[in-house]
Write a protein that holds these residues in place. Sequence first.
Motif, short mmCIF file in Angstrom:
data_model
loop_
_atom_site.label_atom_id
_atom_site.label_comp_id
_atom_site.label_asym_id
_atom_site.label_seq_id
_atom_site.Cartn_x
_atom_site.Cartn_y
_atom_site.Cartn_z
N MET A 151 0.82 -1.20 0.00
CA MET A 151 0.00 0.00 0.00
C MET A 151 0.86 1.26 0.00
SD MET A 151 -3.10 -1.01 2.65
CE MET A 151 -3.99 0.50 2.28
N LEU A 152 2.12 1.10 0.39
CA LEU A 152 3.01 2.26 0.41
C LEU A 152 3.47 2.64 -0.99
CD1 LEU A 152 5.20 1.30 3.51
CD2 LEU A 152 3.21 2.79 3.43
N ARG A 153 3.28 1.71 -1.95
CA ARG A 153 3.67 1.98 -3.33
C ARG A 153 2.48 2.59 -4.06
NH1 ARG A 153 3.30 -0.40 -8.32
NH2 ARG A 153 5.06 -0.09 -9.74
N ARG A 154 2.66 3.78 -4.55
CA ARG A 154 1.58 4.49 -5.24
C ARG A 154 1.39 3.98 -6.66
NH1 ARG A 154 -1.58 7.39 -1.72
NH2 ARG A 154 -0.26 8.13 -0.03
N GLY A 155 0.14 4.00 -7.11
CA GLY A 155 -0.16 3.61 -8.48
C GLY A 155 0.13 4.72 -9.47
N ASP A 156 -0.26 4.48 -10.71
CA ASP A 156 -0.01 5.47 -11.76
C ASP A 156 -0.78 6.77 -11.51
OD1 ASP A 156 1.60 3.61 -12.98
OD2 ASP A 156 -0.01 2.85 -14.28
N ASN A 157 -1.91 6.65 -10.85
CA ASN A 157 -2.72 7.85 -10.58
C ASN A 157 -2.35 8.52 -9.26
OD1 ASN A 157 -3.60 5.92 -8.84
ND2 ASN A 157 -5.76 6.00 -9.46
N GLY A 158 -1.27 8.04 -8.63
CA GLY A 158 -0.82 8.65 -7.39
C GLY A 158 -1.54 8.15 -6.16
N GLY A 159 -2.47 7.19 -6.30
CA GLY A 159 -3.21 6.66 -5.17
C GLY A 159 -2.81 5.23 -4.87
N ILE A 160 -3.54 4.64 -3.94
CA ILE A 160 -3.28 3.26 -3.53
C ILE A 160 -3.99 2.31 -4.48
CG2 ILE A 160 -3.50 1.61 -1.63
CD1 ILE A 160 -3.68 3.98 0.27
N SER A 161 -3.29 1.25 -4.87
CA SER A 161 -3.88 0.27 -5.76
C SER A 161 -5.08 -0.42 -5.10
CB SER A 161 -2.84 -0.78 -6.16
OG SER A 161 -3.43 -1.84 -6.86
N ARG A 162 -6.16 -0.54 -5.86
CA ARG A 162 -7.36 -1.17 -5.32
C ARG A 162 -7.14 -2.66 -5.09
NH1 ARG A 162 -13.49 -0.07 -7.57
NH2 ARG A 162 -14.58 -0.85 -5.73
N VAL A 163 -6.36 -3.31 -5.95
CA VAL A 163 -6.07 -4.73 -5.77
C VAL A 163 -5.31 -4.97 -4.48
CG1 VAL A 163 -4.86 -6.72 -6.73
CG2 VAL A 163 -6.07 -5.15 -8.26
N VAL A 164 -4.33 -4.12 -4.20
CA VAL A 164 -3.56 -4.24 -2.96
C VAL A 164 -4.47 -4.03 -1.75
CG1 VAL A 164 -1.72 -3.20 -1.58
CG2 VAL A 164 -1.40 -3.54 -4.03
N SER A 165 -5.36 -3.07 -1.83
CA SER A 165 -6.29 -2.83 -0.73
C SER A 165 -7.20 -4.03 -0.50
CB SER A 165 -7.12 -1.58 -1.00
OG SER A 165 -6.31 -0.42 -1.06
N LEU A 166 -7.64 -4.67 -1.58
CA LEU A 166 -8.50 -5.85 -1.46
C LEU A 166 -7.74 -7.02 -0.85
CD1 LEU A 166 -10.50 -5.70 -4.82
CD2 LEU A 166 -11.43 -5.42 -2.52
N LEU A 167 -6.50 -7.24 -1.29
CA LEU A 167 -5.68 -8.32 -0.73
C LEU A 167 -5.40 -8.07 0.75
CD1 LEU A 167 -3.12 -8.95 -3.62
CD2 LEU A 167 -5.05 -10.40 -2.94
N THR A 168 -5.10 -6.82 1.08
CA THR A 168 -4.85 -6.47 2.48
C THR A 168 -6.10 -6.69 3.32
OG1 THR A 168 -3.24 -4.80 1.79
CG2 THR A 168 -4.10 -4.63 4.02
N SER A 230 -8.09 -0.40 5.46
CA SER A 230 -8.16 -1.06 4.15
C SER A 230 -9.45 -0.70 3.41
CB SER A 230 -8.07 -2.58 4.34
OG SER A 230 -6.84 -2.95 4.93
N CYS A 231 -10.54 -0.64 4.17
CA CYS A 231 -11.82 -0.25 3.54
C CYS A 231 -11.76 1.19 3.05
CB CYS A 231 -12.96 -0.40 4.55
SG CYS A 231 -13.33 -2.12 4.99
N ALA A 232 -11.07 2.04 3.81
CA ALA A 232 -10.92 3.43 3.39
C ALA A 232 -10.12 3.52 2.10
CB ALA A 232 -10.24 4.24 4.49
N GLY A 233 -9.09 2.66 1.96
CA GLY A 233 -8.30 2.64 0.73
C GLY A 233 -9.13 2.20 -0.46
N ILE A 234 -10.01 1.20 -0.26
CA ILE A 234 -10.87 0.73 -1.35
C ILE A 234 -11.86 1.81 -1.76
CG2 ILE A 234 -12.63 -0.96 -1.97
CD1 ILE A 234 -11.22 -2.94 -0.14
N CYS A 235 -12.44 2.48 -0.78
CA CYS A 235 -13.41 3.55 -1.07
C CYS A 235 -12.73 4.72 -1.79
CB CYS A 235 -14.05 4.04 0.22
SG CYS A 235 -15.11 2.82 1.03
N ALA A 236 -11.49 5.02 -1.39
CA ALA A 236 -10.77 6.11 -2.04
C ALA A 236 -10.48 5.77 -3.51
CB ALA A 236 -9.46 6.39 -1.30
N CYS A 237 -10.15 4.49 -3.76
CA CYS A 237 -9.90 4.06 -5.14
C CYS A 237 -11.17 4.19 -5.98
CB CYS A 237 -9.39 2.62 -5.16
SG CYS A 237 -7.73 2.41 -4.48
N GLY A 238 -12.31 3.80 -5.40
CA GLY A 238 -13.56 3.91 -6.13
C GLY A 238 -13.94 5.35 -6.43
#
Length: 249
Positions: A151-168, A230-238
């Motif tokens: 989750m510390l690695r940012r995606g191309d859009n500068g946010g947290i990867s949704r896949v990583v958040s789901l796995l976490t 983790s839920c907050a990360g998923i919601c932020a990705c959405g």
Amino acid sequence: MYPAFLTPLLFFLAFLLLLLVSLSVPITKTIFLFRLTSNISSGLVKSSVSGSATFGVWGYCVSAIEVSIAAFDDSSSAFCSSAKLGYTFDQNVAKALYVLQVCSMHPFKVITISQVDDFTDLISRTTAAALVLHPVACGLSFLALLVSLFMLRRGDNGGISRVVSLLTLGAGLLSAILTTIVFLIDVIMVAVIRNKVHDHSDGDLEMNWGNAVWMALGATIALWLAMAGSCAGICACGTRYRNRKDGKY
């Protein structure tokens, strides 16, 4: 914005607490589930007895027991059981605990095998074997920690990867549920043993909750807070996905 480092930090805290609990008595003598203590004196024959026994995930440790009767003093050496899964009260610790009760009230009373056996059923082997869930929960929390580090690695859009958040979320949920079960086992086991000790010793032995129980509680709270992260990360990705979609069209 939700800080990405908070979820791995909470997983690390939970892992550290569970690791310490998994290394409790007799491996680490300062961390235990409960302690039996006695410091009783009788003015009738100037007798006194003091000692304690601590119990952890893998066994127990009995402190040196000091016995004083009139002008005679005696003491027994401290000892610990071997670390093993599914331990029980053996004759040594059972006799030591019974001596703590008997010497203060009846200093010259003969201890029979049947009386010592009253203490041997305080912990069943099945109940003690259930404590193996502590290291299992520790392993799951470590797995969740490793996954959450992505989750510390940012995606191309500068946010947290949704896949990583789901796995976490998945790994953390398993760890949180199991740790909650572990904490409940600790609480129920200690409460049941406390009632048995009170019945067998007529209140002469004092039982105290150990720090390992509260460490398990802290790990449980940390894991459920990490789930919220983790839920907050998923919601932020959405939210970011919907914003990009709205901007495109």
